[in-house]
Scaffold this active site. Structure first.
Site, PDB file in Angstrom:
ATOM      1  N   GLY A  41       0.842  -1.198   0.000  1.00 61.43           N
ATOM      2  CA  GLY A  41       0.000   0.000   0.000  1.00 61.43           C
ATOM      3  C   GLY A  41       0.874   1.244   0.000  1.00 61.43           C
ATOM      4  O   GLY A  41       1.949   1.260   0.612  1.00 61.43           O
ATOM      5  N   GLY A  43      -0.638   4.625   0.302  1.00 61.51           N
ATOM      6  CA  GLY A  43      -1.412   5.807   0.668  1.00 61.51           C
ATOM      7  C   GLY A  43      -0.567   6.624   1.620  1.00 61.51           C
ATOM      8  O   GLY A  43       0.666   6.520   1.628  1.00 61.51           O
ATOM      9  N   LEU A  44      -1.205   7.433   2.437  1.00 60.37           N
ATOM     10  CA  LEU A  44      -0.435   8.268   3.359  1.00 60.37           C
ATOM     11  C   LEU A  44       0.488   7.430   4.225  1.00 60.37           C
ATOM     12  O   LEU A  44       1.672   7.720   4.358  1.00 60.37           O
ATOM     13  CB  LEU A  44      -1.375   9.068   4.257  1.00 60.37           C
ATOM     14  CG  LEU A  44      -2.073  10.248   3.611  1.00 60.37           C
ATOM     15  CD1 LEU A  44      -2.943  10.943   4.638  1.00 60.37           C
ATOM     16  CD2 LEU A  44      -1.060  11.212   3.038  1.00 60.37           C
ATOM     17  N   HIS A 267     -20.398   9.104   7.887  1.00 61.78           N
ATOM     18  CA  HIS A 267     -20.154  10.544   7.788  1.00 61.78           C
ATOM     19  C   HIS A 267     -21.475  11.258   7.527  1.00 61.78           C
ATOM     20  O   HIS A 267     -22.223  10.876   6.634  1.00 61.78           O
ATOM     21  CB  HIS A 267     -19.167  10.811   6.656  1.00 61.78           C
ATOM     22  CG  HIS A 267     -18.587  12.181   6.690  1.00 61.78           C
ATOM     23  ND1 HIS A 267     -19.336  13.295   6.437  1.00 61.78           N
ATOM     24  CD2 HIS A 267     -17.330  12.607   6.965  1.00 61.78           C
ATOM     25  CE1 HIS A 267     -18.553  14.362   6.546  1.00 61.78           C
ATOM     26  NE2 HIS A 267     -17.339  13.973   6.859  1.00 61.78           N
ATOM     27  N   SER A 285     -17.292  17.804   2.346  1.00 56.63           N
ATOM     28  CA  SER A 285     -16.403  17.925   3.494  1.00 56.63           C
ATOM     29  C   SER A 285     -17.099  18.440   4.759  1.00 56.63           C
ATOM     30  O   SER A 285     -17.956  19.302   4.724  1.00 56.63           O
ATOM     31  CB  SER A 285     -15.272  18.888   3.155  1.00 56.63           C
ATOM     32  OG  SER A 285     -14.578  19.228   4.338  1.00 56.63           O
ATOM     33  N   ARG A 331     -19.118  13.297  14.224  1.00 59.52           N
ATOM     34  CA  ARG A 331     -19.756  12.668  13.079  1.00 59.52           C
ATOM     35  C   ARG A 331     -20.822  11.658  13.460  1.00 59.52           C
ATOM     36  O   ARG A 331     -21.897  11.633  12.866  1.00 59.52           O
ATOM     37  CB  ARG A 331     -18.691  11.987  12.228  1.00 59.52           C
ATOM     38  CG  ARG A 331     -17.813  13.004  11.574  1.00 59.52           C
ATOM     39  CD  ARG A 331     -16.667  12.362  10.835  1.00 59.52           C
ATOM     40  NE  ARG A 331     -15.948  13.417  10.118  1.00 59.52           N
ATOM     41  CZ  ARG A 331     -14.846  13.207   9.429  1.00 59.52           C
ATOM     42  NH1 ARG A 331     -14.321  12.005   9.355  1.00 59.52           N
ATOM     43  NH2 ARG A 331     -14.261  14.207   8.808  1.00 59.52           N
ATOM     44  N   HIS A 402     -17.864   6.016   5.671  1.00 56.18           N
ATOM     45  CA  HIS A 402     -16.766   6.891   5.340  1.00 56.18           C
ATOM     46  C   HIS A 402     -15.410   6.391   5.840  1.00 56.18           C
ATOM     47  O   HIS A 402     -14.375   6.698   5.280  1.00 56.18           O
ATOM     48  CB  HIS A 402     -17.066   8.249   5.958  1.00 56.18           C
ATOM     49  CG  HIS A 402     -16.009   9.265   5.753  1.00 56.18           C
ATOM     50  ND1 HIS A 402     -15.608   9.645   4.503  1.00 56.18           N
ATOM     51  CD2 HIS A 402     -15.265   9.982   6.621  1.00 56.18           C
ATOM     52  CE1 HIS A 402     -14.666  10.558   4.619  1.00 56.18           C
ATOM     53  NE2 HIS A 402     -14.424  10.766   5.879  1.00 56.18           N
ATOM     54  N   GLU A 426      -5.346   3.370   8.357  1.00 57.39           N
ATOM     55  CA  GLU A 426      -6.714   2.925   8.577  1.00 57.39           C
ATOM     56  C   GLU A 426      -6.797   1.400   8.711  1.00 57.39           C
ATOM     57  O   GLU A 426      -7.759   0.872   9.283  1.00 57.39           O
ATOM     58  CB  GLU A 426      -7.608   3.405   7.416  1.00 57.39           C
ATOM     59  CG  GLU A 426      -9.100   3.238   7.689  1.00 57.39           C
ATOM     60  CD  GLU A 426      -9.983   3.729   6.546  1.00 57.39           C
ATOM     61  OE1 GLU A 426      -9.478   4.416   5.647  1.00 57.39           O
ATOM     62  OE2 GLU A 426     -11.184   3.418   6.568  1.00 57.39           O
ATOM     63  N   LEU A 442      -5.877  11.655   8.384  1.00 56.51           N
ATOM     64  CA  LEU A 442      -4.643  12.048   7.700  1.00 56.51           C
ATOM     65  C   LEU A 442      -3.514  12.115   8.716  1.00 56.51           C
ATOM     66  O   LEU A 442      -2.394  11.682   8.475  1.00 56.51           O
ATOM     67  CB  LEU A 442      -4.839  13.403   7.025  1.00 56.51           C
ATOM     68  CG  LEU A 442      -5.980  13.473   6.008  1.00 56.51           C
ATOM     69  CD1 LEU A 442      -6.066  14.871   5.401  1.00 56.51           C
ATOM     70  CD2 LEU A 442      -5.767  12.457   4.903  1.00 56.51           C
TER      71      LEU A 442
END
Lengths: 639, 256, 270
Positions: A41, A43-44, A267, A285, A331, A402, A426, A442
């Site tokens: 992976g 991603g971030l 979300h 957002s 949320r 979400h 995640e 993030l």
């Protein structure tokens, strides 16, 4: 029975991470290049981990199923990233960020992990700015902030409505630099289909090249999974279509524990569903809630257009129910409030599944240009999808899946119960408890990749003899490869009548209905009847055209949906066992008189970590108690 | 050397060369036009001007060589870039391809370039070398005696009484065949079109253009191109319509 | 209110490029797409068509897609001759069927360029973009070494302009739209994003030279300043960045030729 040792360092909360960093073992620079680490992976979490480890001198192999590491779904995060910089002079601190995150997670996360997250949040912003992430700035040239749900300070850094994109591109640029320097061996279009465990330790992966169909074995001294969340189990979600659980699910089947799978985040502000062909829900957002006011008609069945409903007939229900946080309630709370309103028949739009997010006041106060400057791209997205102009009429929004707080169990070092298997971002369960606050995903992804794993992977590798990586000719590798081949051959050989999408939609509906925003014992029990039946139907009637030797998107999807079906069952099992309501997990049987979550700290202040026991056996539920040494578990109050 | 590699070997370097040579050539065509517009004044003007240019000797050759090098480099860069770009497009063409917003002049820049090249060759053969239409070439015509001094920057460079080639007569007679004039008009039309994209484009290539003034640039470029076309049109146009007639043949002896 | 499910359904004919593999020849094949809801996205329409094809025993059309919200840059079809379809400033995944009319024939092809070989049907290989990034599309800043973020103020105008460039999603529409298959818009967006920021100055010359030279080596064409790229860009990134990069490249070429070079660049020491 798995041993779940969280390895939380002793000592005062604020000292734990610093102390741990000075105590863990190191690998000397000359020896680092002798160790090979696989990162799955980009991603971030994955990209930041791969580049940071390569910079330290480890040999890194990075696998991504996308055609480029820049495509990971971190890119879609819109709103921002939290950091306790206190640039606004509004009383923020590491402790406050820690406390907000822990409380936001409804006291179901580890104190020590969350505190570390808050501590390194400030380094993340420094690191990203140094990489050239173009965060929003004030005229004086200093960084700008905005506020986000669940916090009473402005600590969110942002880059227009594309913060995730900019952070990911920052991490991608670091990864690209290390790939260009030959320090990372990058494999794109490469999906991990199995984990190889040798002598109880994670020592390799089996990869299928999605373009050529070639299946290959890769061995390493440690394996890092940063493969994201599993929200696509709901079929309709704000996830990318390709986001999947396969990597962590196959690791689960090799013995890694899956923690709190029922903790999923819904979300509140997404564009409502418009038809059964729909493949994707689009998020608006959370930052919109800074200036938008959420309301529904007071009367049920009110068919007037928004403009025709006078103020006196409108119910600004978040402001009414949660006066101190108002539209910025967390949320899970905002989502459930919207659901309750719709359940009362007060929903808007043709489906009745929607509430208004109204900018009329903000436009009146700030003027349309200022609103456009802040949220223009979000209004544009809304217009593209619905063909409606949100500057003129309010947006319609409805909650959608979400994020998944659950994931593979990890200790303080982010290592799973399989030694050598690390899980970041995640994909792990660690920092958000039962609900994640906005702009924290993030933060966690980058914290794990830039500032945690570079230390903790060394601690593990220092205990491994360099050059002790097993050969890929070993029996474990062969068995894992055979397993992968067998799986895809079975899917191709079924030759049934139903497309994969049929099963995914059906599964999504079961999970949304019974394991979505609110859950009941009866509903979960019926889901646990329906899902095994769906699995049978899938195995008997799925239609996967084409072959395994080329690009075959049907085959990819089929494998992922097969895993989702199994995971969905575990989610329902977890939700059924957790006889309390907390964060995103709301059991109707356990609520306060006003409809709020009723936690049971006596019996459920623990992590449920499920351990695979074989396809025909029920999984084992292990628990890791959550000991709150420094914070009092209180009732979340946003009123 | 890296600099040479980057300028001659890279796409941006070649574009840079194209833009710089284009800039020189734009300067030339405008100067050339302004000089030639003297044809509308007394024949002393253009004949004195032509004589002055020829009297520069080595300097004239330096300029000529410089211009030829620019034309050569401009064409070389265009050719190499075109060939590379064709290759880059790949072997499989689009089934359907629509233009989104490229301006007309840019879509046909290569074609206008080809015609302009043909025109330059004919133009040189016609008025510089005297191969085409040799009968009306300046050396075949009677010489002209200046009746007044020819000045440049206030200095007399060709005094009255000098016997010079009759360029005025050559131009007028040269444009009298309608086909020659028509070809000339079509070619300067295409050259204007070439300049319309080229002038705007060179600002982009040299990195001087941006959205805050690109519209003004476009307007200025368009006006210049229209002016260029109009200026180039009036010479053959005036000859064709009879507004510009050959001067009465008063001088008889040929130039030295 | 918008009547979402009561929209009149309509049908179109798809003329789709089918190509079994990189080395196989491809061709256009027509398929009907019936009973479409105007609120469907273009990719959702392909999903529906694919399920029907699979039911008929025909292999579904391979197409690239992921986030379906216009930010990941994966989707990449040329629709009726325009990359990402008829809309302005949107990706294919943000193209909705309401842009088409009943009875239309829609031509769907891959992005085409020599540097983007077709993998299958509508799926192309854009690894060339990654290679350009790897050549220099970064600011070297190892984790842990960064100074305090607010130590370096950046004028809002510069940060905003850098953000305009940084929005690039790396989809390749600029290359697909360009008659020369040039990647100038993509490369210039990255060069400008980093070159506009003070953090990016140390590597500015190195970056632009390396990225442009890699771009050329990978077989992209040159820029003829027609600006089809920025018109096709789903993020409407301005071609002004190309001008900026042209200037940067030439300056960097001159500077690298005439700047004094240190005698010894290695570390050494006791």
């Amino acid at each position: 029975m798995a041993t779940l040792n969280s390895k939380i360092p002793t000592g005062p909360l604020a000292e734990k991470w610093r102390k741990h960093k000075t105590e863990i073992k190191l690998v000397n620079p000359a020896n680092k290049r002798k160790y090979e680490v696989i990162v799955v992976g980009a991603g971030l979490a994955g990209a930041s981990a791969a580049s940071s480890l390569a910079d330290l001198g480890y040999k890194v192999k990075c696998f991504v199923f996308h055609d480029s590491p820049r495509r990971a779904h971190s890119i879609a995060a819109q709103g921002g990233i939290n950091a306790a910089k206190n640039y606004q002079n509004d009383g923020d601190s590491v402790h406050r960020l820690f406390y907000d995150t822990l409380k936001g997670g409804d006291y179901r996360a580890r104190e020590a992990n969350v505190h570390r997250l808050a501590e390194v949040s400030v380094n993340i912003i420094d690191q990203c700015v140094a990489q050239g992430v173009p965060f929003a700035r004030e005229y004086g040239g200093l960084l700008a902030n905005r506020s986000f749900g669940g916090a009473q300070v402005s600590r969110t850094f942002y880059a227009r409505g594309q913060t995730g994109q900019q952070l990911l591109l920052g991490a991608y640029s670091a990864l690209s630099r290390t790939v260009g320097a030959g320090a990372v061996d990058l494999h794109t279009n490469s999906e991990m289909l199995d984990l190889v465990v040798v002598n109880g330790q994670a020592k390799g992966v089996i990869i299928r090249n999605l373009v050529t169909g070639v299946i290959s074995r890769h061995s390493a001294d440690a394996v890092i999974l940063a493969t994201g969340g599993y929200g696509n189990v709901f079929n309709l979600s704000t996830y990318a279509r390709g986001s999947n659980t396969t990597a962590i699910w196959r690791a689960y089947k090799r013995g890694a524990c899956m923690a709190n799978p029922c903790y999923t985040q819904i979300h509140p502000t997404c564009i409502p569903v418009s038809g059964d062909y729909q493949s994707k829900l689009t998020l608006m957002s959370e930052s919109l809630r800074n200036d938008g006011r959420i309301w529904a008609p007071k009367k049920s069945g009110d068919a007037r257009t928004a403009a025709d409903i006078p103020e006196s007939d409108r119910d600004y229900f978040l402001e009414r129910l949660y006066p101190s946080f108002g539209n910025l309630a967390p949320r899970d709370i905002a989502s459930r409030a919207a659901k309750r309103v719709c359940d009362e028949g007060r929903g808007v739009g043709t489906t009745g599944l929607g509430v208004y997010l109204d900018f009329a006041d903000a436009i009146g106060r700030l003027g349309e240009p200022a609103v456009r400057e802040r949220y223009g791209n979000l209004f544009d997205i809304y217009h593209e999808i619905t063909a409606e102009n949100a500057y003129k009429a309010p947006m319609r929004i409805y909650p959608a899946v979400h994020y998944t707080m659950g994931g593979l169990w990890v200790d303080y070092n982010l290592m799973s119960n399989i030694p050598g298997l690390f899980v970041l971002g995640e994909a792990n369960f660690s920092d958000h408890g039962a609900n994640r606050l906005g702009a924290s995903a993030l933060m966690q992804g980058l914290a794990d990749g830039y500032f945690v794993i570079p230390y903790t992977v060394g601690d593990y590798l220092a205990g491994q003899k360099s050059g002790s990586r097993p050969s890929t000719d070993g029996a474990e590798f062969k068995q894992a490869e055979d397993n992968v081949r067998g799986l895809s051959n079975r899917l191709l050989a079924t030759k049934g009548k139903q497309p994969v999408s049929y099963f995914h939609k059906k599964l999504g509906k079961i999970i949304w209905d019974h394991c979505g925003m609110s859950r009941t014992k009866a509903g979960l029990e019926s889901a646990l009847q329906k899902i095994p039946a769906l699995r049978e139907e899938f195995n008997a009637t799925v239609n996967v055209p084409g072959s395994a030797e080329t690009l075959n998107q049907s085959l990819e999807k089929a494998g992922r949906v097969a895993d989702f079906i199994e995971l969905g069952e575990l989610m329902c099992r977890d939700a059924l066992t957790r006889e309390e309501s907390c964060g995103g997990h709301f059991r109707e049987e356990h609520q306060e008189a006003d409809g709020e979550c009723k936690r049971d700290d006596q019996n459920f202040a623990h992590v449920a970590a499920w351990e695979y026991q074989g396809d025909s056996k029920s999984p084992l539920r292990n628990t890791e108690p959550l000991n709150y040494e420094f914070t009092k578990m209180s009732v979340r109050n946003y009123k | 050397m890296n600099l040479v590699c980057n300028l001659f070997g890279s796409s941006i370097g070649r574009k840079f060369i194209m833009a710089l040579t284009g800039l020189v050539l734009i300067g030339f065509v405008f100067g050339h036009l302004v000089g030639n517009l003297q044809v509308f004044a007394h024949p002393d003007k253009i004949n004195g001007y032509a004589h002055f240019l020829h009297s520069l000797g080595p300097v004239l050759w330096l300029v000529r060589i410089g211009l030829l090098v620019c034309v050569g480099l401009h064409i070389w860069a265009a050719t190499v870039l075109t060939l590379e770009s064709r290759r880059a497009r790949g072997s499989e063409p689009y089934g359907v391809k629509t233009w989104i917003q490229a301006v007309f002049a840019s879509r046909y820049i290569r074609w206008s370039g080809y015609v302009v090249l043909g025109f330059i060759l004919y133009h040189l053969a016609h008025f510089t070398v005297g191969v085409a239409q040799a009968g009306t070439y300046k050396t075949a015509l009677p010489a002209h005696t200046l009746t007044s001094d020819y000045h440049v920057l206030g200095f007399t460079v060709v005094p009255a009484g000098t016997r010079v080639h009759d360029v005025h007569q050559m131009v007028v007679l040269g444009f009298q065949p309608p086909l020659v004039s028509l070809f000339y008009i079509v070619a300067v039309g295409l050259l204007s079109l070439h300049l319309l994209h080229g002038m705007d484009s060179l600002f982009q290539t040299l990195g001087w253009r941006n959205a805050s003034w690109s519209r003004s640039l476009r307007t200025v470029v368009t006006l210049l191109c229209v002016a260029y076309f109009a200026g180039s049109l009036v010479i053959p146009g005036a000859v064709l319509t009879g507004a510009l007639k050959p001067a009465p043949a008063v001088k008889t002896a040929s130039a030295q | 209110m918008v009547a979402v499910n009561t929209q009149k359904l309509f049908s179109v004919t798809l003329r789709v490029w089918r190509q079994a593999g990189p080395a196989q020849p491809g061709k256009f094949v027509e398929y009907p797409a019936k009973d479409l809801n105007p609120n469907m996205s273009f990719l959702e329409m392909l999903d529906v068509v694919n399920d029907e094809l699979a039911a008929q025993g025909i292999e579904p059309i391979a197409f690239a897609h992921d986030c379906r919200e216009g930010i990941c840059g994966t989707c990449s079809c040329t629709i009726n001759g325009k990359p990402h379809g008829p809309g302005k400033g949107v990706a294919t995944c943000q193209t909705y069927m309401r842009s088409f009319s009943d009875g239309d024939t829609i031509v769907v092809e891959p992005f085409r360029a020599r540097a983007f070989p077709v993998i299958k049907d509508l799926v192309i290989d854009r690894a060339a973009f990654d290679k350009i990034q790897q050549a220099g599309g970064f600011i070297t800043a190892r984790a842990g070494s960064a100074p305090e973020a607010n130590a370096l103020p950046i004028a809002k105008g510069d940060a905003d302009l850098a953000m305009d460039a940084a929005q690039c999603i790396g989809c390749g529409a600029c290359v697909a739209a360009c008659k020369n298959a040039s990647a100038m818009l993509f490369v210039s967006a990255k060069v400008s994003h980093l070159g506009l920021l003070p953090q990016g100055q140390a590597e500015r010359d190195r970056r632009v030279l390396a990225m442009v030279n890699t771009m050329d080596a990978l077989g992209f064409g040159s820029c003829t300043n027609q600006y089809e790229c920025s018109a096709a860009c789903p993020k409407l990134i301005s071609h002004d960045f190309i001008a900026r990069m042209n200037r940067d490249y030439v300056k960097a070429s001159f500077r690298s030729a005439f700047k004094a070079a240190p005698a010894n660049t290695s570390g050494g020491g006791a």
